[in-house]
Design a protein around this motif. Structure first.
Motif, PDB file in Angstrom:
ATOM      1  N   LYS A 500       0.807  -1.220   0.000  1.00  0.00           N
ATOM      2  CA  LYS A 500       0.000   0.000   0.000  1.00  0.00           C
ATOM      3  C   LYS A 500       0.840   1.270   0.000  1.00  0.00           C
ATOM      4  O   LYS A 500       0.336   2.341  -0.253  1.00  0.00           O
ATOM      5  N   THR A 501       2.114   1.139   0.343  1.00  0.00           N
ATOM      6  CA  THR A 501       2.901   2.358   0.546  1.00  0.00           C
ATOM      7  C   THR A 501       4.026   2.545  -0.467  1.00  0.00           C
ATOM      8  O   THR A 501       4.629   3.603  -0.533  1.00  0.00           O
ATOM      9  N   GLU A 502       4.310   1.491  -1.234  1.00  0.00           N
ATOM     10  CA  GLU A 502       5.438   1.579  -2.174  1.00  0.00           C
ATOM     11  C   GLU A 502       5.106   0.928  -3.496  1.00  0.00           C
ATOM     12  O   GLU A 502       4.577  -0.188  -3.519  1.00  0.00           O
ATOM     13  N   GLY A 503       5.460   1.599  -4.562  1.00  0.00           N
ATOM     14  CA  GLY A 503       5.378   0.955  -5.877  1.00  0.00           C
ATOM     15  C   GLY A 503       3.965   0.726  -6.356  1.00  0.00           C
ATOM     16  O   GLY A 503       3.007   1.335  -5.871  1.00  0.00           O
ATOM     17  N   ASP A 504       3.852  -0.188  -7.324  1.00  0.00           N
ATOM     18  CA  ASP A 504       2.526  -0.487  -7.886  1.00  0.00           C
ATOM     19  C   ASP A 504       1.955  -1.712  -7.189  1.00  0.00           C
ATOM     20  O   ASP A 504       2.692  -2.524  -6.632  1.00  0.00           O
ATOM     21  N   ALA A 505       0.622  -1.838  -7.237  1.00  0.00           N
ATOM     22  CA  ALA A 505      -0.041  -2.927  -6.511  1.00  0.00           C
ATOM     23  C   ALA A 505      -1.069  -3.632  -7.381  1.00  0.00           C
ATOM     24  O   ALA A 505      -1.661  -3.041  -8.284  1.00  0.00           O
ATOM     25  N   HIS A 506      -1.237  -4.931  -7.114  1.00  0.00           N
ATOM     26  CA  HIS A 506      -2.349  -5.698  -7.698  1.00  0.00           C
ATOM     27  C   HIS A 506      -3.255  -6.070  -6.531  1.00  0.00           C
ATOM     28  O   HIS A 506      -2.837  -6.837  -5.667  1.00  0.00           O
ATOM     29  N   ASP A 507      -4.446  -5.521  -6.501  1.00  0.00           N
ATOM     30  CA  ASP A 507      -5.313  -5.832  -5.358  1.00  0.00           C
ATOM     31  C   ASP A 507      -6.276  -6.955  -5.712  1.00  0.00           C
ATOM     32  O   ASP A 507      -7.389  -6.715  -6.182  1.00  0.00           O
ATOM     33  N   TRP A 508      -5.819  -8.173  -5.477  1.00  0.00           N
ATOM     34  CA  TRP A 508      -6.717  -9.312  -5.719  1.00  0.00           C
ATOM     35  C   TRP A 508      -7.356  -9.826  -4.427  1.00  0.00           C
ATOM     36  O   TRP A 508      -7.842 -10.943  -4.367  1.00  0.00           O
ATOM     37  N   TRP A 509      -7.312  -8.944  -3.372  1.00  0.00           N
ATOM     38  CA  TRP A 509      -8.169  -9.267  -2.219  1.00  0.00           C
ATOM     39  C   TRP A 509      -9.599  -9.315  -2.746  1.00  0.00           C
ATOM     40  O   TRP A 509     -10.419 -10.080  -2.279  1.00  0.00           O
ATOM     41  N   ILE A 510      -9.845  -8.379  -3.683  1.00  0.00           N
ATOM     42  CA  ILE A 510     -11.134  -8.383  -4.389  1.00  0.00           C
ATOM     43  C   ILE A 510     -11.062  -9.514  -5.405  1.00  0.00           C
ATOM     44  O   ILE A 510     -10.044  -9.702  -6.048  1.00  0.00           O
ATOM     45  N   TRP A 511     -12.104 -10.201  -5.581  1.00  0.00           N
ATOM     46  CA  TRP A 511     -12.241 -11.368  -6.454  1.00  0.00           C
ATOM     47  C   TRP A 511     -11.557 -12.597  -5.855  1.00  0.00           C
ATOM     48  O   TRP A 511     -12.194 -13.375  -5.166  1.00  0.00           O
ATOM     49  N   HIS A 512     -10.235 -12.762  -6.049  1.00  0.00           N
ATOM     50  CA  HIS A 512      -9.609 -14.034  -5.666  1.00  0.00           C
ATOM     51  C   HIS A 512      -9.799 -14.346  -4.179  1.00  0.00           C
ATOM     52  O   HIS A 512      -9.997 -15.498  -3.805  1.00  0.00           O
TER      53      HIS A 512
END
Ligand code: BMA
Length: 824
Positions: A500-512
Motif C-alpha cells: 500500500k505504501t510503495e510501488g505499484d499494486a495488484h489488489d486481488w483481495w477483491i475477487w480471488h
C-alpha cells in the motif's frame, strides 16, 4: 507448378529522382500447409497460424464455440509444414545483398530454402534476418517445419533437477496465454505469425533510426538521430544524409565515406510537445532521413515522432515510496486498463479492430494501457495508434506468473528478444515504461513456490530470475532508450503490508480472496496496476458461444467459457452481498455487469480521491481474446459492458465523488486538468419521485491537478431515509449520482419509461423520460450498434437523449431494462 505473385513495394518518395533503393518483396501469396505426416497440401494464409488455416478449410470446428476447444488439443501436439514457391527476376538476383526477413515465426521452426536449412527459429518474439544471396535461383522453394512445443519443453525440463512453477510453457518463448489462462482458452497454435520479406539491395540499407530528445523545452528541442545502416561494400563515392522534418529539409551531413553508424544532431525551434490526449494534443512530427550518393537515393526511412519527456518518479517519502509518471514535467494521473491480445488467433485481428478498441479507450477517458506480460509485444499499428491518440503504454516484457530457466541459451535468446523489441518500439512517444514481468516476483515470494525446495535450489532459481529481470532486461532498456524500467508488477504482493505504501499494486483481495468491494475504499495503494472483477459478456457473445438464440449460461459448453475454477460462485457470492439475484439468465447477465461496474468504479473513485498519494489506476482487464465470462470491460465482439460505460464517467477529467464517514457526507472534486477550475458546486438530495429533501450550493475553487474534499455535511442534521434518496451533485459539466446504501436495499419505485425514437443520419435518437428515478437503465437490441450511453440513471421527470449508432433503417427491437424492476 504455381508461382507466387510477387508483391513489390518500392519505397519511393519522388519518382523523378534516380534511386538505388532496397527492393522489398512480401511473400504472402500461394502458401500451402499440411501435417508433416500427411501428403495432401492445402492453401494457407500468411501471416497466420495453423488453427486459422484448418478453420478456413473446415477441417476443424470453430474453437470459440461451445466445447470445441477441448477437441482441438491434438493440433498443438502435431508437427506442421508450410511451403511457398516464388520467382525472382534477373535484376533482383543480381543485387549484391539479398536477405529473408522473418518478422515472426511461432515458434520452433526449421526453415529450408531450396532444400538448404537456413534457420532454426526458437522464439516467437524475435525477428530473423538471413542472408540468402548464394541460395537463390529464379525459381525458389521456401519450406518451414513447425514442431510441437512440448517436444522441446520435455527436453529442457529433463535438464533441470527440479520443476519450475508453471513448467512447461516457461521453456518456450511464445505468448504464454496460449497455454490457457483464467480468461482464455488453451490454443497453443503455431505458424508463420508475421510477414516474411525478401529484401534485395546493392550499396546501402537503413535498418532503423532512433530519434531522441536530448533536451526539450518550450523554446527548443535538441534532438539526436542514430541511423543504423548496413553497407555491403566500401562506398567508393561519398554519401550524404538529409534530415527532413514535416517535409522540410533541415539538415544535411557533410559528404562522408564512413561505414560507421552516423550520429547527427538537429534542432526544432518552438517545438510542439506530445501530450497524453486528456492533457493536450498528442502531436507527432514526421521525421525522414534520406541517404544519397551523387543525387541518387540509396535508402530512406520515416518515423512519426512525438516530443515529450517522460519519467517514472519513485521517491522515498514520509509514507513509503512514490510511483507516478511525469510527462513534460507534469505529474500525470494514469487512468486505464490492462490490455491482453485481442484474439487467441492473432491473424484475425484487423487494423479496424485496433482502431475501434483504441477509440473505445479514448472514449472512456483513459490515458494509459498496460500491455500485460502473458500476451505479445504488440504489432506496430497498436503503438502507432497509441502515439496518435495520446495513450501512454506501460509495456511488460513477455513473462508472466512463473519462474523461468536461466541457462546460457535461454538467456541469450531473451537478450536478443529484448534488443529486437526495444529497438522496434523505442521511437514511440506512447511508451512510458518497460516492466520486466507480471507477478513472477509476487509468485515467488507469496504463492508457495519456495515450499519443499533446498536452499541451493531456491538460490539458483532466484539468481536466474535476477539474471533476466535485474540484469539483461534493465541493461537493454538503459542502453537503448531513455525510458524507465520496473522489475516486476506488482512491486509487492498483497501479503506484504508495503503493497500500500510503495510501488505499484495488484489488489486481488477483491475477487480471488473474496473481500467486499469496500476494501478498495479503505486500502488505496500508490498506483493500482491491477484489480478487477468478472462479469458475463453481451447477449450477442453468449448466443455465439451457444449457437443458440436463447440466453443459456448453465450449459456445459457455456461453462467452458468461464476459465476461472471458482468464477461463477464468486460472482454469485458478491452479487448476494450487494445486489438482488435475478432468477433468469438474461437478467443475471445484466446484474453481473452492474455488479462488476459497481465494484470497480468504487475502487477507481477511491483511488482518484486519494491523489496525489495514489497516482494511477489500471483495472483488469480491457478486452477479451475469445468469447468469455471475464474481467473485461469490452467483450470479444467489441460490445461495451456496463463497466466500460461507467468507467467513462469515473475517469472524467473532473470527477465529483462522495463518501460517508461516521455519518458525515464528504464530497471531493478531483481535477486532472492542468488548469484551476472555479464554479458553483450544487448538491441536491432528492427522493425517487424527484422531491427535493435538501439542497445547497457553494462557490468553489479547485486547483489544477488535485483532489480535495469540497463539501462536508453532517447527515444527522437532515431527516431522510437512506434507502429512498439519491444525492445529485453538479460542478461545471460534471454530474454525480451518489446512493448511500447498497443497491439491493434501495426502495426504488416501479413506473413506466416513455421512449420516443427518431431516425438520425447514422442511427437513432432515443428520448427517455420517467416520473420516478430509474436506476441503471439498460438499452439493448438484437441489431448491431453502439449506444452513446447505457446503464445510466434517469432522474425523475428529466428527459435524456441517447444516440444509437447503427446501419439499420428501422429500430424495432429496442428493449429496456431498469434496475427498479428487481426491487421487491
Ligand atoms: C492478474 C493477471 C492475470 C490474471 C488476472 C486474473 O494477476 O496478471 O494473470 O488473468 O490476474 O486472475
Amino acid at each position: 507448378m504455381r508461382y507466387s505473385l510477387l508483391l513489390l513495394i518500392f519505397i519511393c518518395f519522388s519518382c523523378q529522382l534516380e534511386h538505388d533503393l532496397p527492393q522489398t518483396i512480401e511473400l504472402t501469396e500461394n502458401w500451402q500447409f499440411k501435417k508433416v505426416s500427411d501428403t495432401i497440401w492445402n492453401s494457407a494464409t500468411v501471416p497466420g497460424n495453423v488453427h486459422s488455416d484448418l478453420l478456413d478449410h473446415n477441417l476443424i470446428e470453430d474453437p470459440f464455440i461451445g466445447n470445441n476447444e477441448k477437441d482441438l488439443q491434438w493440433i498443438s501436439e502435431t508437427d506442421w509444414e508450410y511451403k511457398n514457391t516464388f520467382l525472382l527476376d534477373e535484376l533482383t538476383l543480381q543485387k549484391k545483398n539479398i536477405e529473408l526477413n522473418f518478422e515472426g515465426l511461432d515458434t520452433y521452426a526449421s526453415v529450408y530454402l531450396n532444400d538448404s536449412l537456413i534457420l532454426k527459429a526458437n522464439n516467437a518474439f524475435r525477428k530473423w534476418t538471413i542472408d540468402v544471396k548464394s541460395l537463390l535461383k529464379s525459381e525458389n522453394e521456401l519450406r518451414l517445419v513447425f514442431e510441437s512445443t512440448s517436444k522441446y519443453e520435455e527436453v529442457e525440463k529433463a535438464k533441470l533437477a527440479y520443476e519450475l512453477p508453471e513448467s512447461e510453457r516457461i521453456f518456450t518463448r511464445k505468448a504464454q496465454f496460449q497455454y490457457g489462462w483464467d480468461w482464455g482458452p488453451k490454443l497453443n497454435t503455431s505458424g508463420i505469425s508475421k510477414l516474411i520479406k525478401l529484401v534485395a539491395w546493392d550499396a546501402l540499407k537503413i535498418d532503423n533510426v532512433h530519434v531522441r530528445a536530448l533536451h526539450l523545452t518550450d523554446s527548443i528541442a535538441d534532438l539526436s538521430i542514430e541511423i543504423n545502416k548496413r553497407s555491403s561494400v566500401e562506398l567508393d563515392k561519398k554519401i550524404i544524409y538529409h534530415i527532413y522534418v514535416n517535409g522540410s529539409l533541415i539538415k544535411s551531413s557533410e559528404p562522408t565515406h564512413t561505414n560507421d553508424q552516423q550520429f547527427n544532431r538537429f534542432q526544432i525551434i518552438k517545438p510542439k510537445k506530445w501530450w497524453p490526449h486528456n492533457l493536450g494534443e498528442p502531436y507527432l512530427y514526421d521525421i525522414k532521413v534520406i541517404v544519397k550518393q551523387d543525387e541518387k537515393i540509396l535508402d530512406s526511412i520515416s518515423v512519426k515522432k512525438g516530443l515529450r519527456t517522460i519519467a517514472l518518479v519513485t521517491e522515498k517519502d514520509g509514507i513509503g515510496e512514490s510511483f507516478y509518471f511525469k510527462v513534460n514535467d507534469v505529474p500525470v494521473y494514469a487512468k486505464g486498463a490492462n490490455y491482453i491480445p485481442q484474439n487467441s488467433l492473432q491473424n484475425k485481428v484487423t487494423d479496424g479492430d485496433y482502431e475501434k478498441l483504441l477509440n473505445d479507450v479514448v472514449d472512456a477517458n483513459m490515458n494509459m494501457l498496460r500491455v500485460w506480460g502473458g500476451g505479445i509485444y504488440e504489432n506496430d499499428i497498436f503503438y502507432n495508434l497509441c502515439d496518435k491518440k495520446g495513450i501512454l503504454v506501460w509495456q511488460d516484457f513477455m513473462f508472466a506468473c512463473a519462474m523461468y530457466p536461466g541457462d546460457k541459451d535461454f538467456l541469450e535468446n531473451v537478450k536478443q528478444e529484448a534488443i529486437g523489441n526495444v529497438k522496434r518500439l523505442r521511437n514511440h512517444a506512447s511508451i512510458a515504461l518497460w516492466c520486466g514481468n507480471n507477478e513472477n516476483s509476487e509468485g515467488w515470494h507469496r504463492w508457495g513456490w519456495q515450499a519443499d525446495r533446498s536452499d541451493a535450489e531456491k538460490a539458483e532459481i532466484w539468481s536466474n530470475y535476477l539474471k533476466v529481470f535485474d540484469s539483461i532486461l534493465p541493461n537493454t532498456v538503459a542502453k537503448l532508450t531513455d525510458t524507465n524500467y520496473w522489475e516486476s508488477s506488482p512491486k509487492y504482493g498483497r501479503g506484504n503490508p508495503k503493497y500500500k505504501t510503495e510501488g505499484d499494486a495488484h489488489d486481488w483481495w477483491i475477487w480471488h480472496d473474496g473481500y467486499p468491494f469496500e476494501h478498495l475504499e479503505e486500502n488505496v495503494p500508490r498506483f493500482m496496476s491491477e484489480f478487477g472483477f468478472q462479469s458475463f459478456p453481451s447477449y450477442e457473445t453468449i448466443r455465439y458461444i451457444n449457437q443458440n438464440d436463447s440466453i443459456e449460461i448453465t450449459s456445459d459448453s457455456f461453462k467452458n467459457h468461464q476459465k476461472h475454477s471458482r468464477g461463477f460462485q464468486i460472482i454469485e457470492d458478491y452479487m448476494e452481498r450487494d445486489f438482488p439475484i435475478p432468477d433468469n439468465a438474461e437478467d443475471y447477465v445484466y446484474m453481473s455487469q452492474l455488479l462488476q461496474a459497481y465494484g470497480i468504479t468504487k475502487g477507481i473513485e477511491a483511488q482518484r480521491r486519494a491523489k496525489p498519494y495514489n497516482m494511477g489506476t489500471l483495472f483488469w482487464q480491457l478486452n477479451d481474446c475469445w468469447p468469455a465470462v471475464s474481467w473485461s470491460s469490452i467483450d470479444y465482439f467489441g460490445n461495451w459492458k456496463a463497466l466500460h460505460y461507467k468507467v467513462k464517467r469515473s475517469f472524467e477529467a473532473i470527477l465529483i465523488s462522495s463518501k460517508i464517514e461516521n455519518e458525515v457526507l464528504k464530497t471531493s472534486i478531483v481535477n486532472d486538468n492542468m488548469s484551476q477550475e472555479q464554479g458553483i458546486l450544487n448538491l441536491k438530495l432528492i427522493d425517487f419521485s424527484g422531491n427535493i429533501i435538501w439542497e445547497d450550493s457553494k462557490n468553489i475553487i479547485v486547483v489544477a491537478n488535485s483532489s480535495a474534499i469540497k463539501y462536508e455535511l453532517d447527515l444527522n442534521t437532515i431527516r431522510f431515509n437512506k434507502n429512498e434518496v439519491v444525492l445529485v451533485s453538479k460542478f461545471e459539466n460534471s454530474t454525480s449520482h451518489f446512493y448511500m446504501i447498497k443497491p439491493k436495499d434501495l426502495n426504488l419505485k416501479t413506473s413506466e419509461i416513455t421512449k420516443t425514437i427518431t431516425k438520425t443520419l447514422d442511427g437513432f435518437n432515443i428520448e427517455l423520460t420517467s416520473k420516478t428515478l430509474q436506476k441503471d437503465v439498460f438499452l439493448y437490441a438484437d441489431t448491431k450498434g453502439h449506444f452513446s450511453d447505457n446503464f445510466f440513471d434517469l432522474l425523475p421527470n428529466e428527459s435524456i437523449i441517447i444516440h444509437f449508432k447503427s446501419n439499420i433503417k428501422t429500430l424495432q427491437d429496442l428493449q429496456v431494462k431498469t434496475f427498479n424492476n428487481f426491487i421487491r
